[in-house]
Write a protein that holds these residues in place. Structure first.
Motif, PDB file in Angstrom:
ATOM      1  N   ALA A 187       0.765  -1.172   0.089  1.00  0.00           N
ATOM      2  CA  ALA A 187      -0.088  -0.088   0.094  1.00  0.00           C
ATOM      3  C   ALA A 187       0.850   1.187   0.036  1.00  0.00           C
ATOM      4  O   ALA A 187       1.650   1.517   0.718  1.00  0.00           O
ATOM      5  N   THR A 191       1.357   4.977  -5.890  1.00  0.00           N
ATOM      6  CA  THR A 191       1.013   3.831  -6.985  1.00  0.00           C
ATOM      7  C   THR A 191      -0.832   3.719  -6.817  1.00  0.00           C
ATOM      8  O   THR A 191      -1.283   2.650  -7.177  1.00  0.00           O
ATOM      9  N   LEU A 192      -1.389   4.581  -6.145  1.00  0.00           N
ATOM     10  CA  LEU A 192      -2.999   4.610  -5.934  1.00  0.00           C
ATOM     11  C   LEU A 192      -3.293   4.934  -7.546  1.00  0.00           C
ATOM     12  O   LEU A 192      -2.746   5.506  -8.143  1.00  0.00           O
ATOM     13  N   LEU A 193      -4.471   3.933  -7.683  1.00  0.00           N
ATOM     14  CA  LEU A 193      -4.923   4.397  -9.168  1.00  0.00           C
ATOM     15  C   LEU A 193      -5.051   5.940  -9.442  1.00  0.00           C
ATOM     16  O   LEU A 193      -4.766   6.474 -10.243  1.00  0.00           O
ATOM     17  N   CYS A 194      -5.586   6.799  -8.188  1.00  0.00           N
ATOM     18  CA  CYS A 194      -6.036   8.275  -8.357  1.00  0.00           C
ATOM     19  C   CYS A 194      -4.633   8.898  -8.594  1.00  0.00           C
ATOM     20  O   CYS A 194      -4.712  10.070  -8.867  1.00  0.00           O
TER      21      CYS A 194
ATOM     22  N   ARG B 283     -11.464  -8.862 -12.931  1.00  0.00           N
ATOM     23  CA  ARG B 283     -10.164  -9.063 -13.074  1.00  0.00           C
ATOM     24  C   ARG B 283     -10.084 -10.482 -12.801  1.00  0.00           C
ATOM     25  O   ARG B 283      -8.834 -11.129 -13.121  1.00  0.00           O
TER      26      ARG B 283
ATOM     27  N   ALA C 180     -12.419   5.893  -8.111  1.00  0.00           N
ATOM     28  CA  ALA C 180     -11.655   5.467  -6.993  1.00  0.00           C
ATOM     29  C   ALA C 180     -11.332   6.736  -6.050  1.00  0.00           C
ATOM     30  O   ALA C 180     -11.158   6.357  -5.017  1.00  0.00           O
ATOM     31  N   SER C 181     -11.226   7.740  -6.393  1.00  0.00           N
ATOM     32  CA  SER C 181     -11.151   8.952  -5.850  1.00  0.00           C
ATOM     33  C   SER C 181     -12.133   9.030  -4.694  1.00  0.00           C
ATOM     34  O   SER C 181     -11.997   9.592  -3.621  1.00  0.00           O
ATOM     35  N   ARG C 185      -7.596   9.245  -0.348  1.00  0.00           N
ATOM     36  CA  ARG C 185      -5.900   9.316  -0.739  1.00  0.00           C
ATOM     37  C   ARG C 185      -5.232   8.621   0.151  1.00  0.00           C
ATOM     38  O   ARG C 185      -4.208   8.542   0.206  1.00  0.00           O
ATOM     39  N   GLY C 186      -5.864   7.983   0.985  1.00  0.00           N
ATOM     40  CA  GLY C 186      -5.010   6.755   1.910  1.00  0.00           C
ATOM     41  C   GLY C 186      -4.349   5.893   1.303  1.00  0.00           C
ATOM     42  O   GLY C 186      -5.060   5.276   0.129  1.00  0.00           O
ATOM     43  N   ALA C 187      -3.321   5.326   1.734  1.00  0.00           N
ATOM     44  CA  ALA C 187      -2.556   4.322   1.046  1.00  0.00           C
ATOM     45  C   ALA C 187      -3.358   3.130   1.655  1.00  0.00           C
ATOM     46  O   ALA C 187      -3.517   2.595   2.701  1.00  0.00           O
ATOM     47  N   SER C 188      -3.780   2.263   0.427  1.00  0.00           N
ATOM     48  CA  SER C 188      -4.395   1.155   0.676  1.00  0.00           C
ATOM     49  C   SER C 188      -4.311   0.163  -0.465  1.00  0.00           C
ATOM     50  O   SER C 188      -4.255   0.707  -1.691  1.00  0.00           O
ATOM     51  N   VAL C 189      -4.482  -1.051  -0.267  1.00  0.00           N
ATOM     52  CA  VAL C 189      -4.204  -2.163  -1.326  1.00  0.00           C
ATOM     53  C   VAL C 189      -5.136  -2.057  -2.208  1.00  0.00           C
ATOM     54  O   VAL C 189      -4.942  -1.876  -3.665  1.00  0.00           O
ATOM     55  N   THR C 191      -7.082   0.075  -3.661  1.00  0.00           N
ATOM     56  CA  THR C 191      -7.125   1.350  -4.903  1.00  0.00           C
ATOM     57  C   THR C 191      -6.036   1.474  -5.272  1.00  0.00           C
ATOM     58  O   THR C 191      -5.870   2.513  -6.017  1.00  0.00           O
ATOM     59  N   LEU C 192      -4.797   0.345  -5.312  1.00  0.00           N
ATOM     60  CA  LEU C 192      -3.793   0.684  -5.951  1.00  0.00           C
ATOM     61  C   LEU C 192      -4.056   0.741  -7.596  1.00  0.00           C
ATOM     62  O   LEU C 192      -4.955  -0.235  -7.831  1.00  0.00           O
ATOM     63  N   LEU C 193      -3.435   1.155  -8.225  1.00  0.00           N
ATOM     64  CA  LEU C 193      -3.596   1.083  -9.872  1.00  0.00           C
ATOM     65  C   LEU C 193      -3.800  -0.348 -10.342  1.00  0.00           C
ATOM     66  O   LEU C 193      -4.510  -0.940 -10.992  1.00  0.00           O
ATOM     67  N   CYS C 194      -2.600  -1.113  -9.690  1.00  0.00           N
ATOM     68  CA  CYS C 194      -2.822  -2.555 -10.112  1.00  0.00           C
ATOM     69  C   CYS C 194      -3.710  -3.460  -9.669  1.00  0.00           C
ATOM     70  O   CYS C 194      -3.896  -4.625 -10.232  1.00  0.00           O
ATOM     71  N   GLU C 195      -4.535  -2.909  -8.724  1.00  0.00           N
ATOM     72  CA  GLU C 195      -5.678  -3.700  -8.189  1.00  0.00           C
ATOM     73  C   GLU C 195      -7.005  -3.130  -8.832  1.00  0.00           C
ATOM     74  O   GLU C 195      -8.091  -4.091  -8.764  1.00  0.00           O
ATOM     75  N   SER C 197      -7.580  -0.872 -11.315  1.00  0.00           N
ATOM     76  CA  SER C 197      -7.810  -0.488 -12.735  1.00  0.00           C
ATOM     77  C   SER C 197      -8.043  -1.775 -13.443  1.00  0.00           C
ATOM     78  O   SER C 197      -7.828  -3.075 -13.254  1.00  0.00           O
ATOM     79  N   PRO C 236     -12.772   1.614 -12.718  1.00  0.00           N
ATOM     80  CA  PRO C 236     -11.597   2.047 -12.900  1.00  0.00           C
ATOM     81  C   PRO C 236     -10.985   3.140 -13.460  1.00  0.00           C
ATOM     82  O   PRO C 236     -10.978   3.331 -14.726  1.00  0.00           O
TER      83      PRO C 236
END
Lengths: 344, 344, 344, 344
Positions: A187, A191-194, B283, C180-181, C185-189, C191-195, C197, C236
């Motif tokens: 986390a 690298t958040l999507l946003c 996914r 996703a916004s 803005r908190g770091a979390s798995v 909402t990572l781009l890789c998870e 999108s 996404p």
């Protein structure tokens, strides 16, 4: 059947090993470890594995791992060096997907990774894992430090040019673009999507950990210290590395570069030299172990531009590790690696 | 080896057939047609196929196709009905991924597709291609009209509820979300990256061609005409369908819905009922032939919400067609369909 | 010039307030707080603000905030209720973008937010912030609990139907899709781009915190308790909410729904009823304070489908808060909110 | 109020002009042309403009355009040169966003654009539109050939280095990354979401039309012919250009590059030199007219790496054109260009 253990199965390279090994005809995952997920079935964490794997995460245990034929480390740097010595001693072959055994110069490694190396002797014995460079050494190795993702794309792109000594080894520029999965599954805001989609940025231009690794590799190929500028960029996508590699021909009218590349990689199962004039797309290797390369000499001038694409999680990590396992255990090199890239 | 012909190989369902059949142990593509790309190797158009297929597009030719055991039509509606009659007559089994043979009511088909049907007799003989619904009929069929992408996701989600007559068949609402690959590979402004990414919209709310197909299927299952509202939405992604299916329980305190779904799909190789409380992600089936389903009864009230996800190009099209071919030729149902979905 | 304070300026609604207020002709941000970023210029954290704001984060301090005319809380729930009482007492008007003052039933709030409410009396005095519903109350309010993002899109979509009592208030289904916004803005798995999108999933189907808020709002409009199923889905993309709203007409042949909606919103500056037959895209409001709505009655049957889109960070949060500030301070309602959505 | 005409209003640069001019306090769009959309309100085509513009597309008509003070051409190459001569003669100022008036060497232009130029005399009189390079000339110009998108990002990045003659002008490498909106709104397979998202590729490496334009500009700055390699890449995003610019310092220990850049751009309203060590993101300029730049000298060696980002549709096209209009009509340079970039 090769009995496989995986240390650190919860990250992206771990799940990718599981994906590839699910259909490997001569290997079976026996142990997969994760401290945080002990007792959890892997398919609970990665639903794509439901119906393909029914094993469960266990805490790392050297005895259990020592019962395997080969152990993959899909861990952050620092983990493999703490466990590999005992495993190697007990006759288990070790393939580290991380950085602990890649760099021969211990001092250099310690500077870039900001950590004391705990088994420098083993580094000396370790073989660098890039089959197109040193397939024979890999076959007999006990311990492999797999090439990193950027280093794989860059080295495969420069290899024919540097081996043939056609370019000025002092003026290499590698402008590299990577999908966000290269940053792993941790986390983090960046690298958040946003934060990472709909945008492009460079990072680590002043210095990136893959720089000394690439420099070591290219210098070995060139048989002299190379001069290299390496600029990684974060792409708004999940998978894929695109390396755009610049170098200066010593003699612009000389060589047939297309033929040079085709010849060099003629027998490589996982390097595809594209037809002259091509621009490989990263999606053409998405999910597959291929590296696709094309070579350009724009306007007939003295700058060569090589385009080299891989899937960072496959040829840049887990696929390469399986390819190496195949070589070490004398299996067909393509075993478990026949996936066709997903297009679209 | 089953000899396979593919008509219309340049679209997304065509290349997806090629991807899946590349590793199918009991089938080989012998003919692939495209008027516009005659003479072009398929791998020139789809570089992911380089090294996997070395055949070349030819113009459609009934004699050449008649030498195959099975012919897939991966074509827009109207094409299959013009060629299928002769192929069927010559003993070739035909699997149409398009819409020509899905709807039994010819008048209804002609209204929605705005075209005169040229072989209504064959429609009567054709079997609807959805193995979870009518596996036995498929095995003996000569001609298949494969279920569409939305219809597959929706019917698999409603099947246990309607078969068991637990819900009000007059009040079904299917809110569906599809990736852009459902729109095909034709150049169009609406599915440009700049138009379709970073946005969501509904389309076809007043009426969509999959509505009569879904209604026919669900009415068959329910054994009476259902009332259905169907709202498709375009998602900013390439692959995947997510169907969110609403219905009203006749008796909210009665049934164990989780057990109902698990029981119904216990022996289905490509339907995965997720644990209670799950929310399947598209996914988790990307690139695979699985349909993953979960069922919810929010707040214990009388509305059931079923979540059903597929990859529209695999279980929603080409994978389903291969599954059907396997059934027709008495091959293992999973042959060529063991791909693990790509996560991340 | 209205003197503005912002508590919690590092999240997405905080930076969005700064973006909108940067060009507001009658308001100026005087104080912005963040415990973690004390002393950091806001433009260091959000480079888009370079050249637009030169203020610096400070630790929250009631005295400094009390010197402002209005204070926005762009904070997680629980923060505003701890500071609002003193500010209100000292005559500062408070606009909470969070959930502390939205729900009138304290017990219900405490159940869904799993927290003891510390100023229930103030909840009774607070005005719900949705100008299209209660503009006059807002004008005179001391304390506003702004409508949430989903609740805004859903209530604006159902408002004309429920006010006119044309639909069955017991059978409302809101199938909602958010960028996703909305997750912050908190770091979390998750909402990572890789998870997040290239995938779509539902979440919170068994129960989501916006459910009681929407139910309270719709019940107020309908003047009786409504029955509501609410299914949020993660899209996404970064920004945008698309609400697809189903309800059942009491009499399908009666009303001109298009005229009903156009009439209801004729004088609303930020609600745009699209022409009949339209499907609004979320990108048509990206970065703007508009809500665009269209209404359908598919196949002339008795189900109404309303499509309602907003930018969750603008009309769903910070833009709505600025609109409310404009009303409270008797400024032109459009001040600072004239941005045209970004297309493409 | 400046009366504005726009020829070619249906493409992305056309709608972007409309977005920017919607809030311009001293300009008003009077005429907008499109052959294909005659009689259609612009807001029907671009719903983001609903409520902001109520004009309608008309067929191009020189008389109507001649009643404007300024006419923007947002057209493919070849259109402006057919209409500009008459407009200029009738005293209308012309700003071409296309390529017809950018390149002084007519033969070179004709080679790269594969078209006969119809008004070479006017090319000689035209001023190249890049305010940071030649603001004074622009102020008095009758006809502007606006700098292209890549050329803007590249020239602004190299400008301080080449003006100061600190780098080897024969070894410039511009590795550029552009969002898909650079390809325009035309329907084409290559920029479909399904083809261009989740992938990265280079294109035009053997030669791209912006190469001669950039070379002309940089050679002018350097006061001698430069050697340039230019590699454009397609990014999986809508907006943004990221130029990564390599050059070799004549003397690596000499200059303070950070100070050089800050000094050069101190008074430029739309160039932002980021703090030392920064990596600008394209999203930090999304929707705004800013160019953000940072300069690096990795490892203290002799290669300079400049990172330069713009929004290709704003500073790379329509925003720059508005900035130029402001200069030509002696309006405040920032008028209509105060938008804050959208983050996230």
């Amino acid at each position: 059947m090769v009995k496989v253990g995986i240390v650190g199965g919860t990250g992206y390279t771990g799940v990718e090993l599981l994906r590839l090994l699910a259909n490997h005809p001569q290997a079976r995952v026996e142990v997969i470890t994760s401290r945080s997920e002990e007792g959890i079935p892997v398919a609970d964490m990665y639903p794509n594995l439901r119906g393909h794997h029914d094993i469960t995460f266990t805490v790392p245990d050297v005895d259990r791992l020592a019962a395997c034929d080969v152990v993959f480390f899909a861990t952050p740097h620092g983990v493999a060096m703490s466990m590999a010595p005992e495993l190697v001693e007990r006759g288990v072959r070790v393939i580290d997907l991380g950085a602990d055994f890649r760099i021969k110069d211990i001092e250099l490694w310690e500077k870039w990774y900001n950590l004391k190396h705990t088994c420098p002797d083993l580094v000396a014995k370790a073989v660098y894992g890039l089959p197109e460079l040193n397939r024979d050494q890999i076959k007999g190795a006990e311990l492999i430090g797999c090439a990193g993702c950027y280093p794989t794309a860059v080295q495969l792109g420069y290899l024919p040019l540097l081996e043939s000594k056609l370019v000025d080894h002092r003026r290499l520029i590698a402008d590299c673009k990577s999908g966000a999965s290269g940053a792993g599954r941790g986390a983090s805001v960046g690298t958040l999507l946003c934060e990472a989609s709909e945008s492009v940025k460079a990072y680590g231009v002043p210095g990136h950990r893959h720089l000394p690794e690439i420099r070591q590799g290219l210098s070995g190929i060139a048989e002299r210290p190379v001069g290299l500028t390496f600029s990684p960029h974060l792409m708004p996508m999940i998978r894929g590395i695109h390396a755009t590699l610049y170098s200066v021909l010593k003699d612009p009218v000389g060589p047939d570069l297309q033929a040079l590349f085709e010849e060099r990689y003629r027998n490589e199962p996982f390097v595809d030299v594209m037809p002259a004039g091509s621009h490989p797309e990263t999606r053409s290797v998405k999910g597959s172990n291929m590296c696709r390369i094309s070579v350009h000499q724009p306007q007939g001038e003295d700058v060569v531009v090589v385009l080299s694409v891989i899937d960072n999680l496959v040829k840049g990590a887990s696929g390469q590790a399986v390819q190496i396992m195949n070589l070490m255990f004398d299996l067909p090199e393509r075993s478990g690696l026949e996936q066709v890239a997903l297009m679209p």
